[in-house]
Design an enzyme around this catalytic site. Structure first.
Site: not given
Length: 555
Positions: A299, A333
């Site tokens: 992430d 991300h």
């Protein structure tokens, strides 16, 4: 620039502030006053986990040995808990005042996958006060604590996490299903247990339950309440240095409401499919130095937060005085990220000399209506990027809880004239952000500013940037944006797209020659737009009727 340089610079901050208006960082004045951030003072005494019955054989549970070693040193006023070479299998470790957890070379701490060892505790997670399983390493209301050394701390996260089928190969998916657990009704998600599935499907705001009130309610979904690997909350004088943190059940490192935090020369890594596998989430902290570290995660890599919605606004503790320098983010991300939980505000941030390679987004600013909070006084410089899956630079005020790649796959649309909503304490604001010296080779889109029509992204400068991408830069619902000496080389479409922007300046903007449509402007709320570029002329500017009168092209 290494940590010693930074700390020396910060030590001089007080005297320099009077003369120059701020501390010095890598030869340049900081845009804010930054006090000295000193390393925590740990007493010289030490004790080995092995002296208290611990065995580093990878099998013997050493939870009690860690607790006894910490308690013994704590009773003496603190000291260093030494983890010798070996594999130390354990349950949760709680740090106390004046305690340093130090891993020798070839030392590895592996946390047990027996979830009964991690009781539910009240904690802050995703910006909200809630119940979660106790973190493998935690400290609360402690002073002078440290995690240092050369070894590896492994959270055994595969035992905790759900996995989306789309993130695995078919072979990996079949192996995961054969291992046990539960497959979702639509066949697209693997859950480790019925308890997890119940928590994920019974109503939640991302990873926090929206209906549970009592501890008994949370116990029903216990496996869903995955812990952060390292949770350091309401602490003062914290050092995290040298260690590799990997395979967390959820976020890896979460300092929240801390003052005086140094993070230096760490590695954080987990599988790319690790759901919510953030590298470090710095929440409502003050006086932070993060330098010389590497992140390869599932992430966001480096993330700045300050609480979520009303809970964050009521807490009212901004994240402020943050220095990030000399860091690398691989998969993730976002490379450097602010939000989306930023309701308490973020201010006074300096990011420099960082590399992002293979992240979904390079520089990622995200929020949404309902958050409130102000993000301001951010300076970013000397950023190199390669192989960025989506946007090199993103301001997204319509964040919906998904990665940029997932949002694109779902076909997030563009609106030319969005409806303005009333501005109140729930309206987030991003302003006074200055970015310079950016190089990016390979991105889906060069930049995307997606502000709210009622609260534009405002006072943003991007200077000396070179970006090669499949599509160009898009600036929407933004005010007082300056692109100076920026080159955008798209494979297709306009190099610069504007939609409802005010007081916009592009000075020395460069793009490929001979583009059929180099500049596109749409929307009815444009005004005071000036574009200066050798490659953009009135002949290759595609202006809608509502935008034409607002655009001046200096050919």
């Amino acid at each position: 620039m290494n940590l010693k340089h930074i700390l020396m610079s910060l030590a001089a901050a007080a005297s320099l502030a009077a003369c120059h208006g701020g501390a010095e960082n890598s030869g340049a004045a900081l845009p804010f006053d930054m006090p000295q951030v000193a390393r925590p003072v740990i007493p010289a005494r030490s004790a080995s986990v092995a002296d208290f019955g611990g065995v580093g054989d990878g099998s013997t549970l050493s939870t009690e040995a860690f607790a006894k070693a910490i308690a013994s040193l704590s009773e003496q006023g603190g000291g260093r808990v030494v983890v010798p070479a070996g594999v130390w299998y354990t349950g949760p470790i709680e740090l106390k005042d004046n305690i340093e957890l130090h891993l020798d070379r070839n030392a590895m701490i592996v946390f047990s996958d027996d979830k009964s060892l991690y009781p539910l505790v009240q904690i802050t997670f995703e910006g909200l006060n809630t119940w979660r399983c106790q973190s493998p390493i935690s400290a609360t209301h402690a002073k002078n604590i440290a995690i240092t050394g050369f070894g590896v701390i492994d959270g055994n996260g595969d035992a905790w996490r759900a996995v989306k089928r789309g993130k695995l190969t078919e072979g990996q998916w079949r192996s995961k299903v054969r291992s046990g657990g539960i497959v979702s009704d639509d066949g697209n998600t693997w859950y480790p247990s019925e308890s997890f599935k119940f928590g994920a499907t019974s109503g939640s705001d991302q990873n926090v339950s929206t209906w549970a009130d009592s501890k008994e309610d949370f116990e029903r979904m216990r496996d869903f309440l995955r812990p952060v690997l390292v949770a350091v909350h309401n602490c003062e004088n914290v050092l995290i240095e040298g260690v590799t943190f990997q395979n967390s059940p959820c976020w890896h490192i979460h300092p929240a409401m801390c003052t005086n935090l140094i993070v230096n020369d760490i590695t954080v890594r987990c599988p790319h499919y690790a759901q919510n596998g953030d590298g470090i989430d710095i929440e409502s902290c003050k006086n932070v130095v993060l330098t010389g570290s590497r992140f390869d995660v599932g992430d966001d890599g480096i993330c700045i937060k300050s609480g979520k919605d009303k809970a964050g606004r009521d807490r009212g503790i901004p994240c402020e005085n943050i220095i990030v320098d000399d860091c690398i983010v691989f998969h993730g991300h976002g490379g450097f990220v602010v939000g989306s939980e930023m309701s308490g505000g973020v201010k006074n941030v300096m990011v420099s000399n960082c590399t992002f390679s293979g992240t979904d987004v390079g520089l990622r600013f995200k929020s949404t209506r309902g958050r409130g909070g102000v993000v301001e006084n951010i300076r970013i410089e000397n950023i190199a990027m390669n192989d960025i899956v989506q946007d090199a630079l993103l301001f997204d005020l319509f964040y919906g809880g998904k990665s940029a790649s997932e949002a694109v796959e779902e076909g997030t649309g563009e609106a030319t004239d969005m409806v303005l909503r009333p501005v109140d304490e729930t309206t987030p604001a991003f302003r006074n952000i200055h970015i310079r010296n950016v190089w990016c080779r390979g991105a889906r889109r060069a930049m995307f500013f997606n502000g709210l029509p009622e609260m534009n992204v405002e006072h943003v400068t991007v200077e000396n940037a070179r970006i090669f991408a499949r599509t160009g830069a898009e600036i929407c619902e933004s005010t007082d944006v300056l692109l100076r000496d920026v080159t955008v080389v798209p494979e297709r479409g306009p190099a610069l797209k504007l939609n409802n922007v005010k007081k916009f300046r592009a000075e020395e903007f460069s793009c490929p020659e001979g583009m059929e449509c180099a500049l596109q402007a749409t929307g009815s709320r444009n005004r005071d737009i000036l574009v200066s570029s050798k490659e953009i002329t009135s002949a290759n500017a595609c202006l809608s009727a509502g935008a034409a009168g607002a655009v001046t092209i200096d050919e």
